[in-house]
Each structure stands twice: as structure tokens, then as C-alpha cells.
Write a protein that holds these residues in place. Structure first.
Motif, mmCIF file in Angstrom:
data_model
loop_
_atom_site.group_PDB
_atom_site.id
_atom_site.type_symbol
_atom_site.label_atom_id
_atom_site.label_comp_id
_atom_site.label_asym_id
_atom_site.label_seq_id
_atom_site.Cartn_x
_atom_site.Cartn_y
_atom_site.Cartn_z
ATOM 1 N N UNK A 1 66.610 30.551 43.245
ATOM 2 C CA UNK A 1 67.618 30.408 44.296
ATOM 3 C C UNK A 1 68.731 31.442 44.201
ATOM 4 N N UNK A 2 69.030 31.890 42.994
ATOM 5 C CA UNK A 2 70.085 32.897 42.840
ATOM 6 C C UNK A 2 69.504 34.292 42.709
ATOM 7 N N UNK A 3 68.193 34.392 42.865
ATOM 8 C CA UNK A 3 67.532 35.684 42.761
ATOM 9 C C UNK A 3 67.807 36.527 44.004
ATOM 10 N N UNK A 4 67.694 37.835 43.837
ATOM 11 C CA UNK A 4 67.848 38.739 44.970
ATOM 12 C C UNK A 4 66.522 38.972 45.679
ATOM 13 N N UNK A 5 65.464 38.419 45.145
ATOM 14 C CA UNK A 5 64.145 38.532 45.776
ATOM 15 C C UNK A 5 64.031 37.429 46.836
ATOM 16 N N UNK A 6 64.077 37.820 48.094
ATOM 17 C CA UNK A 6 64.140 36.846 49.174
ATOM 18 C C UNK A 6 62.961 35.875 49.227
ATOM 19 N N UNK A 7 61.714 36.313 49.015
ATOM 20 C CA UNK A 7 60.601 35.342 49.036
ATOM 21 C C UNK A 7 60.782 34.214 48.008
ATOM 22 N N UNK A 8 61.321 34.549 46.837
ATOM 23 C CA UNK A 8 61.569 33.528 45.828
ATOM 24 C C UNK A 8 62.661 32.569 46.289
ATOM 25 N N UNK A 9 63.708 33.107 46.907
ATOM 26 C CA UNK A 9 64.788 32.272 47.428
ATOM 27 C C UNK A 9 64.259 31.340 48.512
ATOM 28 N N UNK A 10 63.457 31.895 49.427
ATOM 29 C CA UNK A 10 62.916 31.088 50.517
ATOM 30 C C UNK A 10 62.004 29.986 49.984
ATOM 31 N N UNK A 11 61.164 30.334 49.009
ATOM 32 C CA UNK A 11 60.262 29.334 48.436
ATOM 33 C C UNK A 11 61.049 28.197 47.786
ATOM 34 N N UNK A 12 62.057 28.545 46.976
ATOM 35 C CA UNK A 12 62.838 27.530 46.271
ATOM 36 C C UNK A 12 63.600 26.640 47.253
ATOM 37 N N UNK A 13 64.180 27.227 48.275
ATOM 38 C CA UNK A 13 64.926 26.447 49.265
ATOM 39 C C UNK A 13 63.996 25.531 50.060
ATOM 40 N N UNK A 14 62.843 26.047 50.452
ATOM 41 C CA UNK A 14 61.886 25.236 51.204
ATOM 42 C C UNK A 14 61.346 24.101 50.340
ATOM 43 N N UNK A 15 61.013 24.419 49.103
ATOM 44 C CA UNK A 15 60.507 23.414 48.173
ATOM 45 C C UNK A 15 61.521 22.282 47.998
ATOM 46 N N UNK A 16 62.774 22.657 47.775
ATOM 47 C CA UNK A 16 63.818 21.655 47.563
ATOM 48 C C UNK A 16 64.013 20.793 48.800
ATOM 49 N N UNK A 17 63.979 21.414 49.973
ATOM 50 C CA UNK A 17 64.174 20.646 51.207
ATOM 51 C C UNK A 17 63.057 19.632 51.415
#
Length: 217
Positions: free
Chosen positions: A42-58
Motif C-alpha cells: 500500500x505504501x509502495x510506489x509500484x501502482x499495480x501493488x497498491x491497486x492489488x492491496x487496496x482492492x484486496x482490503x476492500x
């Protein structure tokens, strides 16, 4: 009330404590590890990782835990072609669910650490992984310990839902005793007392750990 009527079954109900604690302890350990990974995503600068973590959490925060448990135990075998042991289905569901909540707690703890420390570490040439492991995460964990203990306590109470897939925890055994003796109020009340005592013990342990960490500051 007829508590003497369930007295012979009390050791059987108490035997479910070990099952409950095993599921909760393993789920918390795995969920915490998974939560750390998600928080770093979530705090990574790699957007796909951020999107995956946010979607997973939601997804896992937006759906009931019992639904996730039933999907893993009853639905997943339809896809993979073999049945899953109830114990491991419970561990998997609690791990995936707990990881989503813990990731938000850890992310908040990391973001609460003074940015100056991160900038100073980078200015000194400290590698990112070492900075997170030795500087940022230790400080974040001290701040989020109460929230982590609260998640541990919540998971202990929610573990009672494993009775729907036949795991022999405290709740399941209390229900079985009720079915055998036709006395439901007494064993269920006793099960509630067991959960209450476990939660109180965990709460006291959490306070002791928090005090020791404050003294070490």
C-alpha cells in the motif's frame, strides 16, 4: 437451570479451548505476516501493488467473515476438485480476513512515523529494506500494539463461527452437548463464560506488553 445435568460434559466443552486457541494463534501469525506484506504494498510506489492491496482490503473488509469461510470450505472444493479440512479452511479464512484489517493498522502506524527519520535514513544511504526493518517498522509496531491486540481479541470471539463447518471448538461442543442433553441454555452459557475468561486474559496480557514497551522507550 440444570447445571448438574451438563456437569459430565464440561471436560468435553473445555477441550474445545485448545482447538479455538490453535486456530486463532495460527491465523494471527499468518495474518500478521500477510498484513505486513499488504501494508508494504500500500505504501509502495509500484501502482499495480497498491491497486492489488487496496482492492484486496476492500473485498475482505466489505464482505462478512462467515461468507468468506463458507466460500473457502464449500465453494472452493467445487473449483479445485477436492475437499478442504474444516480446520485449515478456518485458518485460511481467518488469515485472509485478518490480513486485510491488520494491513490497514500497520499502514497507519508506518505513516505515523516522522517523515524526517525516513528522509534522514535515505540521506545516509540506508537501503530501503533495512530502513523499514530496523527503523520504521519497530517504531510503528509500538504505536499500533493496542490495535493489534484488539484485532487478536476480535478474532478470538469471531472464531466461534467455525461451528458452521463442523470444527470442534468451544461453541460447537457446547451445541453438541445441548443436542445430546436437551439442555441448551446451560452449555451455551458455559461457553460464553469460557470466551469471556479468554478475552479477559488476552486483554490483561495486552496491557502488560504495552506497559513494558512504554518502559523501554
Amino acid at each position: 437451570m440444570n447445571f448438574p445435568g451438563i456437569a459430565p460434559s464440561i471436560p468435553y466443552i473445555l477441550g474445545g479451548i485448545l482447538v479455538t486457541l490453535q486456530i486463532v494463534a495460527l491465523s494471527v501469525l499468518l495474518g500478521f505476516s500477510w498484513g505486513v506484506i499488504l501494508a508494504l504494498f500500500k505504501i509502495s510506489r509500484v501502482r499495480p501493488l497498491m491497486w492489488f492491496a487496496d482492492f484486496y482490503t476492500s473485498v475482505f473488509r466489505g464482505t462478512p467473515l462467515v461468507l468468506q469461510l463458507l466460500i473457502i470450505y464449500f465453494g472452493l472444493p467445487q473449483i479445485i476438485g477436492f475437499t478442504i479440512d474444516p480446520y485449515w479452511a478456518a485458518v485460511a479464512a481467518f488469515t485472509l480476513n485478518s490480513g486485510a484489517y491488520i494491513s490497514e493498522v500497520i499502514r497507519a502506524g508506518i505513516m505515523a512515523v516522522d517523515k524526517g527519520q525516513r528522509e534522514a535514513a535515505l540521506a545516509l544511504g540506508v537501503p530501503y529494506r533495512q530502513m523499514m526493518k530496523d527503523i520504521i517498522l519497530p517504531q510503528a509496531f509500538k504505536n499500533i500494539l493496542p490495535a493489534l491486540m484488539n484485532e487478536f481479541i476480535t478474532l478470538t470471539k469471531e472464531s466461534a463461527i467455525v461451528t458452521v463447518i463442523g470444527v470442534g471448538d468451544v461453541m460447537r461442543r457446547a451445541y453438541q452437548v445441548g443436542a445430546n442433553t436437551f439442555l441448551y441454555f446451560e452449555p451455551l452459557l458455559f461457553a460464553g463464560l469460557i470466551y469471556y475468561v479468554m478475552i479477559m486474559i488476552l486483554t490483561l496480557l495486552g496491557k502488560l506488553v504495552e506497559r513494558r514497551m512504554r518502559r523501554s522507550d
